[in-house]
Design an enzyme around this catalytic site. Structure first.
Site, PDB file in Angstrom:
ATOM      1  N   ASP A  88       0.863  -1.494   0.012  1.00 61.44           N
ATOM      2  CA  ASP A  88      -0.054  -0.452   0.380  1.00 61.44           C
ATOM      3  C   ASP A  88       0.837   1.513   0.180  1.00 61.44           C
ATOM      4  OD1 ASP A  88       1.204   0.255   2.853  1.00 61.44           O
ATOM      5  OD2 ASP A  88      -0.768   0.392   3.570  1.00 61.44           O
TER       6      ASP A  88
ATOM      7  N   TYR B 171      10.523   4.032   1.985  1.00 66.13           N
ATOM      8  CA  TYR B 171      11.835   2.765   1.915  1.00 66.13           C
ATOM      9  C   TYR B 171      12.996   3.792   2.208  1.00 66.13           C
ATOM     10  CZ  TYR B 171       7.859   0.993   4.837  1.00 66.13           C
ATOM     11  OH  TYR B 171       6.215   0.718   5.789  1.00 66.13           O
TER      12      TYR B 171
END
Ligand code: NAD
Ligand code: G6P
Ligand code: MN
Length: 432
Positions: free
Chosen positions: A170, A266
């Protein structure tokens, strides 16, 4: 019209009530006749299941509800398995985060040594779910978002090559919502994107509106100044804590490393690992935040619903941003050919990259599952980073399959988050 039967594997997850509310809110798009919960920990699942039974009865009484720890009961007669298990629970997430931090190394759920440890736990759990699905409902599809998705995806490619599992994340959905809002669009559905990478490790290369106009310059201008932070925050029930706000603003520095593309958040653990360590509190990590925040809230609200015998007045929220899961189920069920970012075997989608790597790229999804769209050749910088990271992920899966301590050590040594072999040795010894 056919109505579908769904089992949520990891029924006791903090995300389950939000997903159930989201499914109930989307019944016109995906009609449902049965919802089942499956978990291997009855005491945890019961809190969520008892509340969700009331929620379902109050808003869609025709839907049959079953909660069970029996695989046969759970996996028989289902069309979709929506899987979000956490093998080892938050107790192990806490260790995954705190042990590396003790040695000055990134402590994170899916990145670095913690992510590799989580991978070693998750592989067996997800393979077991696939085996149950294939035994009891061989025509079903598993939509998996159990983490660490990159390692889980590689394990399923290697060890269950013909299984009908689609791995999805997601984070791009959440970032795209932010991109859309940053330039005044209502939703990410007004954008068409090109993207390549590994899970939690990728870059957008092209973003256009539905007429084909290039939106990258406007979005880049925002990211260069604010990262993915917004003046007015988006409604996203998950990514709201202060630590997530820091992550969104850090995207500005990730973008500066390669202004031709837009980065996944990330990447901060790989490009700025020391800063991630310095900003972390080794005594109180994200696992503690989640246990004190989301877990307490969700379980508290569920217990209240059960005590009151009604969901009226509950503060549980529809996980609207998880509606991509309905999009994916619909794409398969109705052959919609929706374009979605999924984690699939490369097979040439990224021309100058390992064909057997599990990559995250846009796919067209229909009855036969995902068809990846070719992203062409990628630049040297991203290719170099991805080659290192994919080797880490493949080594973890090989370590698991071969029970090879040596390969896991090599994976840890190769991870860009680990500054040198000494830390690896310490982590390794600590764990044994
Ligand atoms: P949680 O601990 O609240 O829930 C996980 C549930 O899985 C628990 O009830 C646990 O008992 C159950 N479980 C563990 N091992 C199992 C097994 N072998 N079989 C059946 N059930 C098992 O965790 P959470 O924070 O709600 O997250 C759930 C999962 O969803 C995690 O893996 C998380 O990383 C993942 N997640 C992924 C994304 C994504 O982008 N892919 C987004 C959000 C959450
Ligand atoms: C994002 C990622 C997920 C991850 C989650 C962690 O949504 O895409 O893969 O599980 O963040 O969120 P949490 O609130 O549990 O730290
Ligand atoms: Mn993810």
């Amino acid at each position: 019209m056919k109505k579908f039967s769904i089992v949520i594997a990891g029924g006791g997850s903090t995300f389950t009530p939000g997903i159930v509310l989201m499914l109930l809110d989307n019944l016109d798009r995906l009609p449902i006749r049965q919802i089942k919960f499956y978990d291997n920990l009855d005491s945890r699942q019961k809190h969520i299941a008892d509340a969700c039974e009331i929620i379902i009865k109050e808003s869609a009484p025709d839907i049959k509800f079953v909660s069970t720890t029996d695989p046969k009961e759970a996996f028989t007669d289902v069309d979709f398995v929506m899987a979000h298990i956490r093998v080892g629970l938050y107790a192990m997430r806490e260790q995954d985060e705190k042990i590396p931090l003790k040695y000055g190394v990134v402590g994170q759920e899916t990145c670095g040594p913690g992510g590799l440890a989580y991978g070693m736990r998750s592989i067996g759990g997800v393979l077991e779910l696939i085996d149950y699905m294939e035994k009891y409902s061989p025509d079903a599809w598993m939509l998996n978002y159990s983490n660490p998705a990159a390692i889980v995806a590689e394990a399923t490619r290697k060890l269950r090559p013909n299984s009908k599992i689609i791995n999805i994340c997601d984070m791009p959905v959440g970032i795209e919502e932010r991109m859309a809002k940053s330039i005044g669009l209502k939703s990410r559905k007004e954008m068409v994107v090109r993207y390549y990478g590994l899970n939690h490790f990728g870059w957008w290369t092209d973003i256009r509106d539905l007429e084909g106009n290039d939106l990258m310059p406007q979005i880049k201008a925002h990211v260069a100044q604010h990262g993915y932070s917004l003046k007015e925050e988006v409604e996203d029930s998950q990514h709201t804590d202060a630590s997530w706000m820091d992550t969104f603003s850090k995207a500005k520095d990730l973008y500066a490393v390669d202004p031709d593309t837009l980065p996944n958040t990330y990447l901060k653990y790989y490009l700025y690992p020391q800063e991630a360590v310095e900003h972390a509190n080794p005594e109180y990590t994200r696992a503690n935040e989640v246990m004190d925040g989301r877990e307490k809230h969700v379980f508290g609200e569920c217990d209240k619903i059960v005590a009151n015998g009604t969901a009226k007045g509950s503060t549980l929220e529809i996980d609207e941003h998880a509606s991509y899961i309905v999009d994916l189920a619909r794409a398969i069920a109705y052959n919609t050919h929706e374009r979605m970012l999924l984690i699939v075997e490369n097979k040439g989608a990224i021309a100058n990259f390992d064909e057997t790597a599990m990559v995250e790229v846009p796919c067209i999804v229909g009855v036969n599952g995902p068809e990846p769209l070719v992203q062409g050749e990628i630049p040297r910088f991203q290719k170099g980073m991805m080659e290192q990271q994919v080797a880490v992920e493949k080594l973890v899966v090989e370590a698991w399959a071969e029970k090879s301590y040596q390969k896991l050590w090599q994976a840890l040594t190769l991870s860009k988050t680990v500054p040198n072999n000494e830390e690896v040795g310490t982590i390794r010894l600590f764990r044994t």
